[in-house]
Each structure stands twice: as C-alpha cells, then as structure tokens.
Design a protein around this motif. Structure first.
Motif, mmCIF file in Angstrom:
data_model
loop_
_atom_site.group_PDB
_atom_site.id
_atom_site.type_symbol
_atom_site.label_atom_id
_atom_site.label_comp_id
_atom_site.label_asym_id
_atom_site.label_seq_id
_atom_site.Cartn_x
_atom_site.Cartn_y
_atom_site.Cartn_z
ATOM 1 N N CYS A 1 -8.108 -11.320 -103.143
ATOM 2 C CA CYS A 1 -7.661 -10.530 -104.288
ATOM 3 C C CYS A 1 -6.637 -11.361 -105.056
ATOM 4 O O CYS A 1 -5.929 -12.180 -104.478
ATOM 5 C CB CYS A 1 -6.995 -9.234 -103.842
ATOM 6 S SG CYS A 1 -8.113 -8.021 -103.125
ATOM 7 N N LYS A 2 -6.573 -11.124 -106.348
ATOM 8 C CA LYS A 2 -5.597 -11.833 -107.184
ATOM 9 C C LYS A 2 -4.344 -10.973 -107.345
ATOM 10 O O LYS A 2 -4.421 -9.742 -107.299
ATOM 11 C CB LYS A 2 -6.189 -12.114 -108.559
ATOM 12 C CG LYS A 2 -7.400 -13.015 -108.518
ATOM 13 C CD LYS A 2 -7.998 -13.163 -109.896
ATOM 14 C CE LYS A 2 -9.279 -13.979 -109.819
ATOM 15 N NZ LYS A 2 -9.977 -14.005 -111.103
ATOM 16 N N ILE A 3 -3.215 -11.635 -107.556
ATOM 17 C CA ILE A 3 -1.980 -10.907 -107.848
ATOM 18 C C ILE A 3 -2.197 -10.122 -109.134
ATOM 19 O O ILE A 3 -2.742 -10.626 -110.102
ATOM 20 C CB ILE A 3 -0.789 -11.886 -107.972
ATOM 21 C CG1 ILE A 3 -0.515 -12.541 -106.614
ATOM 22 C CG2 ILE A 3 0.452 -11.164 -108.495
ATOM 23 C CD1 ILE A 3 0.558 -13.607 -106.635
ATOM 24 N N GLY A 4 -1.788 -8.850 -109.113
ATOM 25 C CA GLY A 4 -1.982 -7.978 -110.273
ATOM 26 C C GLY A 4 -3.174 -7.051 -110.124
ATOM 27 O O GLY A 4 -3.319 -6.103 -110.887
ATOM 28 N N GLN A 5 -4.036 -7.322 -109.156
ATOM 29 C CA GLN A 5 -5.146 -6.417 -108.880
ATOM 30 C C GLN A 5 -4.667 -5.303 -107.953
ATOM 31 O O GLN A 5 -3.526 -5.310 -107.497
ATOM 32 C CB GLN A 5 -6.305 -7.165 -108.216
ATOM 33 C CG GLN A 5 -7.061 -8.095 -109.133
ATOM 34 C CD GLN A 5 -8.274 -8.695 -108.429
ATOM 35 O OE1 GLN A 5 -8.209 -9.107 -107.275
ATOM 36 N NE2 GLN A 5 -9.386 -8.742 -109.151
ATOM 37 N N VAL A 6 -5.562 -4.373 -107.679
ATOM 38 C CA VAL A 6 -5.320 -3.334 -106.693
ATOM 39 C C VAL A 6 -6.337 -3.546 -105.586
ATOM 40 O O VAL A 6 -7.525 -3.705 -105.846
ATOM 41 C CB VAL A 6 -5.461 -1.925 -107.310
ATOM 42 C CG1 VAL A 6 -5.521 -0.862 -106.239
ATOM 43 C CG2 VAL A 6 -4.314 -1.641 -108.249
ATOM 44 N N SER A 7 -5.859 -3.584 -104.360
ATOM 45 C CA SER A 7 -6.748 -3.675 -103.208
ATOM 46 C C SER A 7 -6.956 -2.258 -102.686
ATOM 47 O O SER A 7 -6.043 -1.438 -102.710
ATOM 48 C CB SER A 7 -6.115 -4.561 -102.139
ATOM 49 O OG SER A 7 -6.981 -4.662 -101.040
ATOM 50 N N TRP A 8 -8.163 -1.968 -102.228
ATOM 51 C CA TRP A 8 -8.458 -0.635 -101.706
ATOM 52 C C TRP A 8 -9.240 -0.735 -100.401
ATOM 53 O O TRP A 8 -9.868 -1.754 -100.116
ATOM 54 C CB TRP A 8 -9.229 0.202 -102.718
ATOM 55 C CG TRP A 8 -10.428 -0.496 -103.298
ATOM 56 C CD1 TRP A 8 -10.500 -1.163 -104.481
ATOM 57 C CD2 TRP A 8 -11.729 -0.617 -102.695
ATOM 58 N NE1 TRP A 8 -11.753 -1.697 -104.650
ATOM 59 C CE2 TRP A 8 -12.530 -1.376 -103.574
ATOM 60 C CE3 TRP A 8 -12.280 -0.175 -101.509
ATOM 61 C CZ2 TRP A 8 -13.861 -1.683 -103.309
ATOM 62 C CZ3 TRP A 8 -13.607 -0.490 -101.231
ATOM 63 C CH2 TRP A 8 -14.377 -1.233 -102.137
ATOM 64 N N VAL A 9 -9.150 0.314 -99.617
ATOM 65 C CA VAL A 9 -9.883 0.403 -98.357
ATOM 66 C C VAL A 9 -10.341 1.848 -98.179
ATOM 67 O O VAL A 9 -9.643 2.782 -98.578
ATOM 68 C CB VAL A 9 -9.009 -0.069 -97.168
ATOM 69 C CG1 VAL A 9 -7.780 0.799 -97.007
ATOM 70 C CG2 VAL A 9 -9.809 -0.108 -95.879
ATOM 71 N N ASN A 10 -11.509 2.003 -97.607
ATOM 72 C CA ASN A 10 -12.017 3.323 -97.260
ATOM 73 C C ASN A 10 -10.937 4.027 -96.438
ATOM 74 O O ASN A 10 -10.429 3.469 -95.467
ATOM 75 C CB ASN A 10 -13.305 3.160 -96.452
ATOM 76 C CG ASN A 10 -13.928 4.463 -96.020
ATOM 77 O OD1 ASN A 10 -13.293 5.512 -96.017
ATOM 78 N ND2 ASN A 10 -15.188 4.397 -95.645
ATOM 79 N N SER A 11 -10.557 5.238 -96.830
ATOM 80 C CA SER A 11 -9.459 5.934 -96.154
ATOM 81 C C SER A 11 -9.738 6.141 -94.664
ATOM 82 O O SER A 11 -8.817 6.279 -93.870
ATOM 83 C CB SER A 11 -9.151 7.262 -96.837
ATOM 84 O OG SER A 11 -10.292 8.089 -96.844
ATOM 85 N N LYS A 12 -10.999 6.120 -94.274
ATOM 86 C CA LYS A 12 -11.374 6.251 -92.859
ATOM 87 C C LYS A 12 -10.788 5.100 -92.033
ATOM 88 O O LYS A 12 -10.467 5.272 -90.867
ATOM 89 C CB LYS A 12 -12.899 6.255 -92.763
ATOM 90 C CG LYS A 12 -13.470 6.323 -91.386
ATOM 91 C CD LYS A 12 -14.992 6.336 -91.474
ATOM 92 C CE LYS A 12 -15.638 6.276 -90.120
ATOM 93 N NZ LYS A 12 -17.102 6.245 -90.216
ATOM 94 N N TYR A 13 -10.654 3.923 -92.663
ATOM 95 C CA TYR A 13 -10.170 2.743 -91.948
ATOM 96 C C TYR A 13 -8.742 2.356 -92.326
ATOM 97 O O TYR A 13 -8.243 1.341 -91.862
ATOM 98 C CB TYR A 13 -11.083 1.544 -92.223
ATOM 99 C CG TYR A 13 -12.522 1.806 -91.860
ATOM 100 C CD1 TYR A 13 -12.911 1.960 -90.536
ATOM 101 C CD2 TYR A 13 -13.494 1.917 -92.846
ATOM 102 C CE1 TYR A 13 -14.220 2.215 -90.203
ATOM 103 C CE2 TYR A 13 -14.817 2.164 -92.519
ATOM 104 C CZ TYR A 13 -15.177 2.307 -91.203
ATOM 105 O OH TYR A 13 -16.472 2.564 -90.874
ATOM 106 N N ALA A 14 -8.083 3.139 -93.145
ATOM 107 C CA ALA A 14 -6.777 2.755 -93.677
ATOM 108 C C ALA A 14 -5.731 2.525 -92.591
ATOM 109 O O ALA A 14 -4.931 1.606 -92.691
ATOM 110 C CB ALA A 14 -6.280 3.811 -94.665
ATOM 111 N N ASN A 15 -5.710 3.325 -91.566
ATOM 112 C CA ASN A 15 -4.709 3.185 -90.505
ATOM 113 C C ASN A 15 -5.322 2.802 -89.164
ATOM 114 O O ASN A 15 -4.693 2.962 -88.126
ATOM 115 C CB ASN A 15 -3.927 4.497 -90.342
ATOM 116 C CG ASN A 15 -3.128 4.816 -91.581
ATOM 117 O OD1 ASN A 15 -2.553 3.925 -92.188
ATOM 118 N ND2 ASN A 15 -3.119 6.076 -91.975
#
Length: 152
Positions: free
Chosen positions: A60-74
């Motif tokens: 990911c580049k600085i300034g982007q938003v990274s996301w993850v499926n909430s099922k795997y977030a923690n």
C-alpha cells in the motif's frame, strides 16, 4: 405467504453476512473519501502502517487506506493462513476517490434506493391483493321445482 417471507428474510440475512471486496461504500478518512468493502475494518496508511503491511507482503502507498475483512481484523493467524487470506482478497488498499467517482457513487445509491422503494411498494401491493382475494363459489340446491343458491 409466510414461507415466502421467511425465505426472503433468510436470503437477506445471509447476504448481509457475506464479504465481497467488490461491494464497496464510501468512507471518509482525514476528510478524504475512500471506497472500501462493506463489512471491513480500515485504517489510514502512514509510514509505520506501510512497513507493517510490507512485512506481510501487502503493498500500500502512504495516503491510501488499507482494509481487511472484519472477520479477520483481530484474528491471530499463521503465516500460511495469512497468505490464504491475502490471496482470497480479504485484505487490500484503496486510493482517494475522485469527485466524478464520488458523484457517480452518490447517484447510483439514490437510484438503488428508489428501486428498492419501488420493489417494496410493488411487493406490498401484491401482498395486499393476495390477502384481499377471497375465492367465491355458488352452491345451488333443488327442492322439487324450487332452486335455492348461496354464494360463499
């Protein structure tokens, strides 16, 4: 009619529980719009987050938003499981949305809402018509030369 309602409710509930990275909504991070998948957790990519993502094999580049499926977030997962999660599209990056894309998204949401309202109104009209329909039949009896009919 109850069976149809139950089936539709189950379809609706199961649809809400699934994760589709292509099905996205707009979120604002640092006053900028980003498109991220529904049912995901997201965070702004700064230099520290970028380093952590790079260690996992995510660019990911600085300034982007990274996301993850909430099922795997923690979730604490092994490296093998993490690689499978990445390959299956459950982690990704999003760039800032352009004004044109933002306007398109807003308009498509309005159209979708109108279509849903029209479908709900049509469904309600059909349901009312079905409930109002009462089959009628006529039963006649003959007693000698006299005929008596009743409509039910």
């Amino acid at each position: 009619m109850k069976i149809i309602s139950i089936i539709l409710m189950l379809i609706f509930i199961s649809g809400c529980a699934t994760f589709n990275p292509a099905d996205r909504g707009i979120v604002f991070v640092n006053d900028k719009p980003y498109k991220v998948p529904y049912n995901s957790r997201y965070w702004y990519v700064d230099s520290e987050v970028k380093k952590n993502l790079k260690r996992m094999g995510i660019s990911c580049k600085i300034g982007q938003v990274s996301w993850v499926n909430s099922k795997y977030a923690n979730a604490n997962v092994s490296e093998k499981e993490r690689d499978a999660i990445i390959k299956s599209g459950n982690i990704g990056c999003s760039s800032v949305v352009s004004k044109e894309e933002m306007n398109y998204h807003i308009e498509s949401q309005k159209v979708q809402a109108m279509q849903q309202q029209a479908a709900a109104a049509q469904s309600q009209a059909i349901s009312s018509a079905v409930q109002a329909y009462k089959p009628r039949y006529t039963q006649c009896f003959r007693t000698g030369s006299f005929v008596s009919c009743n409509t039910f």
